[in-house]
Design an enzyme around this catalytic site. Structure first.
Site, PDB file in Angstrom:
ATOM      1  N   ASP A 115      -2.104  19.893 -11.404  1.00  0.00           N
ATOM      2  CA  ASP A 115      -1.393  19.561 -12.642  1.00  0.00           C
ATOM      3  C   ASP A 115      -0.156  20.420 -12.877  1.00  0.00           C
ATOM      4  O   ASP A 115       0.234  20.672 -14.025  1.00  0.00           O
ATOM      5  CB  ASP A 115      -2.358  19.635 -13.826  1.00  0.00           C
ATOM      6  CG  ASP A 115      -3.248  18.396 -13.886  1.00  0.00           C
ATOM      7  OD1 ASP A 115      -2.752  17.292 -13.565  1.00  0.00           O
ATOM      8  OD2 ASP A 115      -4.423  18.515 -14.247  1.00  0.00           O
ATOM      9  N   ASP A 134      -4.973  10.696 -13.375  1.00  0.00           N
ATOM     10  CA  ASP A 134      -4.194  11.648 -14.180  1.00  0.00           C
ATOM     11  C   ASP A 134      -2.977  12.159 -13.403  1.00  0.00           C
ATOM     12  O   ASP A 134      -1.957  12.524 -13.972  1.00  0.00           O
ATOM     13  CB  ASP A 134      -5.017  12.876 -14.586  1.00  0.00           C
ATOM     14  CG  ASP A 134      -6.504  12.629 -14.725  1.00  0.00           C
ATOM     15  OD1 ASP A 134      -6.996  11.627 -14.190  1.00  0.00           O
ATOM     16  OD2 ASP A 134      -7.175  13.441 -15.362  1.00  0.00           O
TER      17      ASP A 134
HETATM   18  N1  GLY Z   1      -6.280  15.388 -17.010  1.00  0.00           N
HETATM   19  C1  GLY Z   1      -7.594  15.507 -17.483  1.00  0.00           C
HETATM   20  C2  GLY Z   1      -7.830  14.816 -18.769  1.00  0.00           C
HETATM   21  O1  GLY Z   1      -7.082  13.987 -19.192  1.00  0.00           O
HETATM   22  O2  GLY Z   1      -8.827  15.131 -19.400  1.00  0.00           O
END
Ligand code: GLY
Length: 383
Positions: free
Chosen positions: A90, A151
């Site tokens: 991320d 995600d």
């Molecule tokens: N990226 C993890 C979530 O949206 O919880």
């Protein structure tokens, strides 16, 4: 609508200022009067950190307030050492909403150096056989080496941005390949999304779809759907590849068909417990921003997407905004971090960030444009 959004923005900035005075760790969830940080024993736990800096930068842009600016700078600097972290997929969330926003909103390109380095770290997770970026841990476990998730679509903006800044096409190419793989592996024919896809990391062949935060492998986790909507619209903005636009439109259409009466999704669009289950206000806030991103690249559908985004945002303002805070608080109530992990009915820092982004789009188009979708970025990396 101007008044309700102006009022919500004032409340959001007020709450952010209270939080700035009290915050010690990067926050994730708010319950029983206190912010809770995410577990940080794994680097992946940092994924939420950019939402707090993003809030501070937007609040600064709205007010010009010196304390908000120095807070935004200090918290952004605390993230710099993550630029070489191999433990989180991320880095896009983290660096786009800290260092990239910082550069755009201050006009100081020195902020960009760390974000560019983070983009180069992120592409080390690329598996060229399966043409996907690996999600989660890089600790040698085979399951993780073959796993990607929806995600990750939100991390591609950093790669496209860094490619523009450096002129290195490889960064954008990896983003585009990952988006193509995600489209085939994670987006279903009805416009819904699966959360996770598992590949054989050696052959790159798709093995199965899985769930992690959704109800099941064939259900549709609402925040994941929103990440996908925003992410595919962003990919179309950067590539002009029609399949990405068609995907974002299909995702938006599925969302519209499955929203409940008050337009704020339950945590999974297909939970068998509907309507006696949990809302996720963060999914609503991300959906609003995804629809606005889509409206920015889809001239024909724009008024429909903006109209829907506006209605969802009004519902958040009327029904989920915490109006009476007189100290640290989340901005929105009723987020759901992960119902399978029993984490729900709390405020979430990502719900708060995207709520502020959405309010910015409706109230101060100039700030939204400069921070999130600049026509021309401030070019040039500092020496
Ligand atoms: N990226 C993890 C979530 O949206 O919880």
């Amino acid at each position: 609508m101007a008044a309700i959004f102006d009022d919500a923005l004032k409340q959001s900035i007020k709450t952010t200022r209270y939080n700035l005075g009290a915050m010690e760790e990067f926050p994730e969830s708010f319950k029983h009067g206190a912010w809770k940080p995410i577990e940080k024993e794994r680097a992946a736990g940092h994924w939420v950190d950019g939402f707090w800096t993003g809030l501070l930068w937007l609040a600064y842009a709205h007010t010009g307030n010196a304390e908000l600016r120095s807070g935004a700078e200090a918290w952004t600097n605390r993230l710099a050492n993550l630029k070489t972290s191999r433990g989180t997929h991320d880095l896009g969330f983290i660096f786009y909403l800290s260092h990239v926003l910082a550069g755009r909103l201050t006009g100081e390109p020195a902020w960009y150096d760390n974000a560019i380095e983070a983009a180069y770290t992120l592409i080390k997770r690329f598996n060229p056989r399966g043409e996907y970026l690996q999600a989660w841990d890089d600790d040698g476990i085979r399951k993780w080496a073959g796993r990607t998730n929806i995600d990750l679509m939100m991390n591609l903006a950093l790669l496209y941005w860094a490619s523009d800044m450096t002129g290195d096409a490889a960064l954008a190419d990896i983003a585009t390949l990952h988006a193509r793989t995600s489209r085939l592996a994670l987006v279903r024919g009805d416009g819904s999304t699966a959360h996770v896809a598992d590949f054989d990391p050696d052959s790159g062949l798709l093995i199965r779809r899985e769930q992690y935060q959704g109800y099941s492998h064939d259900s549709c986790w609402s925040r994941g759907q929103a990440w996908a909507l925003y992410g595919f619209a962003t990919c179309y903005r950067h590539t002009d590849i029609p399949a990405f636009l068609a995907t974002a439109q299909a995702l938006a259409d599925y969302t519209i068909r499955h929203l409940p009466e008050d337009l704020v999704p339950y945590w999974d669009y297909n939970s068998p417990h509907l309507p006696d289950t949990y809302r996720d206000s963060s999914a609503a806030a991300v959906t609003v921003c995804g629809l606005l991103e889509l409206a920015g690249v889809d001239n024909e559908g724009a008024s429909r997407w903006v109209g829907l985004a506006e209605r969802i945002l009004i519902s958040l303002c009327e029904n989920y905004l915490i109006r009476d805070s007189s100290g640290p608080s989340s901005i929105l109530r009723e987020g759901a971090r992960s119902v399978p992990a029993n984490l729900m009915e709390h405020g979430l820092i990502y719900g708060d960030y995207y709520f502020m982004e959405a309010l910015t789009a409706f109230t101060r188009r100039d700030i939204y444009q400069r921070a999130l979708v600049p026509e021309i970025d401030v070019r040039g990396v500092s020496e």
